[in-house]
Design an enzyme around this catalytic site. Sequence first.
Site, short mmCIF file in Angstrom:
data_model
loop_
_atom_site.label_atom_id
_atom_site.label_comp_id
_atom_site.label_asym_id
_atom_site.label_seq_id
_atom_site.Cartn_x
_atom_site.Cartn_y
_atom_site.Cartn_z
N GLU A 89 0.80 -1.14 0.09
CA GLU A 89 0.10 -0.09 0.12
C GLU A 89 0.83 1.19 0.12
O GLU A 89 1.78 1.18 0.49
CB GLU A 89 -0.85 0.16 1.27
CG GLU A 89 -1.80 -1.16 1.44
CD GLU A 89 -2.55 -0.82 2.56
OE1 GLU A 89 -3.57 -1.70 2.92
OE2 GLU A 89 -2.18 -0.19 3.77
N CYS A 103 2.82 8.15 1.51
CA CYS A 103 3.51 7.52 2.50
C CYS A 103 3.70 6.09 1.80
O CYS A 103 2.71 5.66 1.34
CB CYS A 103 2.49 7.42 3.70
SG CYS A 103 2.78 6.10 4.91
N CYS A 110 5.36 -7.29 7.54
CA CYS A 110 6.47 -6.67 8.53
C CYS A 110 6.77 -7.89 9.52
O CYS A 110 5.79 -8.50 10.02
CB CYS A 110 5.72 -5.32 9.06
SG CYS A 110 7.12 -4.63 10.19
N CYS A 114 3.91 -5.01 15.61
CA CYS A 114 3.42 -4.06 16.73
C CYS A 114 1.97 -4.47 16.84
O CYS A 114 1.05 -4.66 15.75
CB CYS A 114 3.66 -2.60 16.04
SG CYS A 114 5.44 -2.34 15.66
N CYS A 117 -0.98 -2.36 14.86
CA CYS A 117 -0.72 -2.27 13.39
C CYS A 117 -1.39 -3.36 12.65
O CYS A 117 -1.00 -4.50 12.79
CB CYS A 117 0.73 -2.18 12.87
SG CYS A 117 0.97 -2.00 11.41
N CYS A 332 -1.73 2.25 8.06
CA CYS A 332 -0.97 1.18 7.31
C CYS A 332 -1.37 -0.26 7.49
O CYS A 332 -1.78 -0.84 8.53
CB CYS A 332 0.48 1.41 8.18
SG CYS A 332 1.65 -0.05 8.08
S1 SF4 Z 1 4.06 -0.35 12.79
FE1 SF4 Z 1 3.48 -1.97 11.54
S2 SF4 Z 1 4.61 -1.61 9.68
FE2 SF4 Z 1 5.70 -0.42 11.29
S3 SF4 Z 1 7.07 -1.58 12.14
FE3 SF4 Z 1 5.16 -1.98 13.48
S4 SF4 Z 1 4.26 -3.82 12.47
FE4 SF4 Z 1 5.92 -2.95 11.01
#
Ligand code: SF4
Length: 345
Positions: A89, A103, A110, A114, A117, A332
């Site tokens: 994206e 962005c 990933c 997190c 996210c 995101c």
């Molecule tokens: S916020 Fe999402 S994309 Fe960014 S480092 Fe953490 S898990 Fe990865």
Amino acid sequence: MVSIYDTEAMDAVRRRNTVQPHRMKLFRNALFKKACGWGEALATLPERAQADFDQSIGFECLEMAERHDSKIDGASKLIFKTPDQHLVESVVLRPKTGRTSICISSQVGCACYCSFCATGKMGFTRNLTAAEILDQVTQANRMVKPEGRTIRNVVFMGMGEPMLNLEHVFGAVSFLKAGPFHNLSGARITVSTVGIPHAMDRFTQEFPDVKLALSLHSARQEVREKLMPQARKYPLDQLRETLVAASARGKVMIEYLMLAGVNDREEDLKALEGYLRGIPVHINIIPFNEYAGSNLRGTPPPERKQFANRLKEAGFDTTLRYSLGSDIAAACGQLVQHKRKEAFA
Ligand code: SF4
């Protein structure tokens, strides 16, 4: 196929077609500065060279699979498909005041997981190449051209952790800055990280003029570990040393996503003030885009504002950010995650 970013191979194509350097400049200007289409750019070359350039050079490596325009503000979410059929994206932002920004993503998925996210819930698939990172900017630039706009700011805050894809992110930043390509000043590029100290050190040495943003989200170790598993590996004390070193070349952006009952209490504010005291930073207070599948809730706007005001009163440069593109799942990973669910349903 020769990548447009492979400067040596491109020069070989130029030489075998006896194209003068100034015609190459016109060709690159057409692609990167004027955001022309491929055919229009080819037309800047001598006619005898056009067929070979057309057959030998790969310009775009992503397919723009979907575009979602917000009905409430100037955000557009773009979904790109990689040659191996993965989705990433980008979000184009058109703030009423300020420059058109994008962005962009640096990885497919990933590995940081997190908890707030949507991308973090997908797991990691692979790094994007420098060409795939840059193609998001090039295609978005062409998309906004009919509106009389140009992408002026590039932010690495999409899918992926840029500091875990250093080789390709370094390559992409170099081409974003390079005169014959996007020609952006370092001040117009921001790379955001969850906080990986050795990579941040390398980054600031390599690109002292490019902006660095740290996704801090809590200055309390136990809270941060719950939000961001990487925090266990790189504790706040270690991160602070890196932050002090990085801020010697200019203010570091501190990203602080406000989550109700998680990091928005008095003790969180005090910890944040104590942690950042004496370091040149700019704090961005960010609203949380709630999404299905997450049990986290955003701090309500009045409390968010109060938190930001308290930081300002304490002497910190602080900006209260507003959510853009909330109707198009602009945070995101949200839209790609949704697409994946559809694909597996
Ligand atoms: S916020 Fe999402 S994309 Fe960014 S480092 Fe953490 S898990 Fe990865």
